[in-house]
Write an enzyme that holds these catalytic residues in place. Structure first.
Site, PDB file in Angstrom:
ATOM      1  N   SER A   1       0.789  -1.234   0.000  1.00 34.37           N
ATOM      2  CA  SER A   1       0.000   0.000   0.000  1.00 34.37           C
ATOM      3  C   SER A   1       0.821   1.283   0.000  1.00 34.37           C
ATOM      4  O   SER A   1       0.256   2.374  -0.166  1.00 34.37           O
ATOM      5  CB  SER A   1      -0.957   0.007   1.200  1.00 34.37           C
ATOM      6  OG  SER A   1      -2.049  -0.839   0.954  1.00 34.37           O
TER       7      SER A   1
ATOM      8  N   LYS B   1       0.338   3.874  -2.742  1.00 34.25           N
ATOM      9  CA  LYS B   1      -0.626   4.974  -2.697  1.00 34.25           C
ATOM     10  C   LYS B   1       0.056   6.331  -2.573  1.00 34.25           C
ATOM     11  O   LYS B   1      -0.552   7.370  -2.889  1.00 34.25           O
ATOM     12  CB  LYS B   1      -1.604   4.763  -1.539  1.00 34.25           C
ATOM     13  CG  LYS B   1      -2.498   3.540  -1.700  1.00 34.25           C
ATOM     14  CD  LYS B   1      -3.458   3.408  -0.525  1.00 34.25           C
ATOM     15  CE  LYS B   1      -4.396   2.221  -0.680  1.00 34.25           C
ATOM     16  NZ  LYS B   1      -3.716   0.925  -0.501  1.00 34.25           N
TER      17      LYS B   1
ATOM     18  N   SER C   1      -5.812   3.607   4.216  1.00 31.59           N
ATOM     19  CA  SER C   1      -5.270   2.809   3.117  1.00 31.59           C
ATOM     20  C   SER C   1      -6.382   2.229   2.246  1.00 31.59           C
ATOM     21  O   SER C   1      -6.486   1.017   2.047  1.00 31.59           O
ATOM     22  CB  SER C   1      -4.372   1.689   3.662  1.00 31.59           C
ATOM     23  OG  SER C   1      -3.468   1.255   2.662  1.00 31.59           O
TER      24      SER C   1
END
Length: 489
Positions: free
Chosen positions: A74, A77, A318
């Protein structure tokens, strides 16, 4: 062998204590202590990329395999949201529109009604109800045409490249559509919340409610009230059959999120229901995936909050669905193509404008769910340094999880970590977690008041992920309680 192992362990503890204790913080000791932290047995056989730099000068203060490309999970991102703030702009808003190619004659709309989604991952059931109410407020009670659901702003690829099959029914693996719905203020678009309640009487079936309420999915409910708490929920691949099984303790309840197959059709189900609630009937067909005519008149619009506000729940929690929507929105904005590939190209152009080389990394999705994403600690620290020069930096920085802060929309994915340490409310960073993958990337201030940027990526470990997170936490604590050499090594 045991004596040698004791000596090695003692040496490591001494080095770390010198760093963490605050009484001896020479740059050499600091670097050696970081070396010792990376020698943790939990990392044996794993691949690690770590880089620490001065946020003002960009000087490298510590590095370990800094250019080794690893799966970031993640932390990807960071790239997606940074590029979106540049490509789309901090004030960008997603829209959902009601349009018609016909004319109103009294209470009748003579023509098709189009519900056009422009990718909003934050729109909720109440917002669709409000759109239907707006239509009723214009006096419309009958649509003498088709009800068309236009999701063509994005392509029809519902899942990312190489997303794992066993993630498909999870909220974090939800399908991507330009016309979707979120069941909550976390904006888990494309999912339903399934609440199961166990009656007091043992052996009785669980009662089940869905949010938002819909008959789009089917239930196979074999779950009962009983001891053991073996209750489970899954969605059968390729369908919307939800299977409930096992037992749930009498008098208790369970809330779980499950993705749906084809979110556009879930919206069609819900919006038809919203129209009926307003007494609006449709004479024509229900069409999925039709295109709104360029000459159609806009009857009502729902807009999301601006991007500079949306990145907060996206990064703090997230949120994969939001990240994928941003990626395709960038593709539509820059290349008039709502595809992941066009979005990745938009991110690459953004990196070039910052003087960074996109050829040194690989991106295939917006959320980091694919294992084809490959990024190094060098790439991430380059990005963090470049972000500090952006006019919207403060909004982006504040959207990062804050270590140890118990507030969910402040601490986010770091709210339970690093409490009671010097990193609490100091470290602002993005986490990443998948099987055999962990990452931590962000900003931290050291004992001398100097802001640092750092990134640590770990792949291919076979221990529990919590052990890798513990090493990351020790690295973060070491950084904020030490002063590395100004030039590093």
């Amino acid at each position: 062998m045991q004596l040698g192992r004791w000596i090695h362990t003692s040496a490591m503890l001494v080095a770390v204590s010198l760093l963490l204790g605050g009484c001896a913080t020479s740059s050499t000791t600091s670097e050696q202590a970081l070396d010792q932290l990376l020698a943790d047995p939990a990392l044996a056989g794993a691949s690690v990329s770590l880089m620490v730099r001065d946020a003002r000068s960009g000087n490298t203060l510590y590095q370990h395999n800094p250019r080794t490309r690893l799966v970031p999970a993640s932390s990807m991102k960071l790239l997606t949201t940074a590029a979106a703030m540049d490509v789309l702009g901090p004030q960008y808003r997603f829209s959902t529109q009601l349009l018609s190619n016909g004319s109103q004659q009294g209470a009748r709309l003579m023509g098709n009604l189009y519900l056009r989604g422009l990718g909003d991952p934050t729109i909720q059931w109440a917002d669709y109800q409000a759109l239907a109410a707006s239509l009723a407020g214009q006096g419309i009670q009958l649509i003498q045409g088709d009800l068309v659901f236009d999701d063509t702003w994005f392509d029809a690829e519902r899942l990312g490249v190489d997303w794992a099959h066993d993630d498909e029914d999870k909220y974090y693996g939800a399908q991507i559509s330009a016309l979707t719905v979120s069941p909550n203020s976390d904006f888990d678009a494309g999912t339903l919340i399934v609440t199961a309640k166990a009656p007091v009487a043992v052996g009785q079936p669980l009662s089940v409610t869905l949010s938002p309420p819909t008959d789009y999915v089917q239930l196979s409910n074999l779950a009962v009230s009983g001891p053991g708490n073996s209750y489970g929920l899954n969605r059968q691949h390729g369908s919307n059959l939800l299977r409930l099984s096992g037992t749930l303790k009498p008098g208790t309840q369970s809330r779980q999120w499950v993705s749906v197959w084809e979110p556009t059709q879930l919206v069609a189900n819900l919006f038809t229901q919203a129209l009926a609630e307003q007494g609006i009937s449709v004479q024509g067909r229900r069409v999925i995936g039709g295109v709104s005519p360029a000459t159609a008149t806009v009857l009502a619009t729902h807009q999301s909050a601006p991007l500079q506000e949306l990145i907060r729940p996206l990064l703090k929690l997230s949120n994969n669905s939001m990240a994928e929507a941003l990626l395709k929105a960038m593709g539509r904005q820059q290349a008039n193509a709502g595809t992941a590939a066009a979005g990745v190209a938009a991110v690459a152009d953004f990196l070039r404008r910052q003087g960074l080389d996109p050829a040194t990394l690989n991106q295939v999705d917006g959320s980091g769910l694919s294992r084809r994403n490959l990024v190094s600690a060098q790439n991430f620290t380059d990005l963090l340094l470049a972000m500090g020069k952006q006019p919207w930096f403060n909004a982006w920085y504040d959207a990062l999880p804050s270590a140890g802060n118990p507030d969910r929309l402040s601490g986010g994915s770091l709210r339970y970590r690093l409490r009671g340490t010097a990193a609490q409310n100091n470290l602002q960073a993005k986490t990443g977690s998948m099987g055999g993958v962990s990452s931590l990337t962000g900003y931290i201030t050291d004992a001398g008041g100097r802001r640092l940027v750092f990134s640590m990526l770990t792949n291919n470990y076979v221990v529990q992920g919590s052990r890798i997170k513990a090493v990351e936490d020790r690295v973060a604590t070491a950084l904020c309680r030490s002063e590395l050499a100004r030039e590093g090594r």
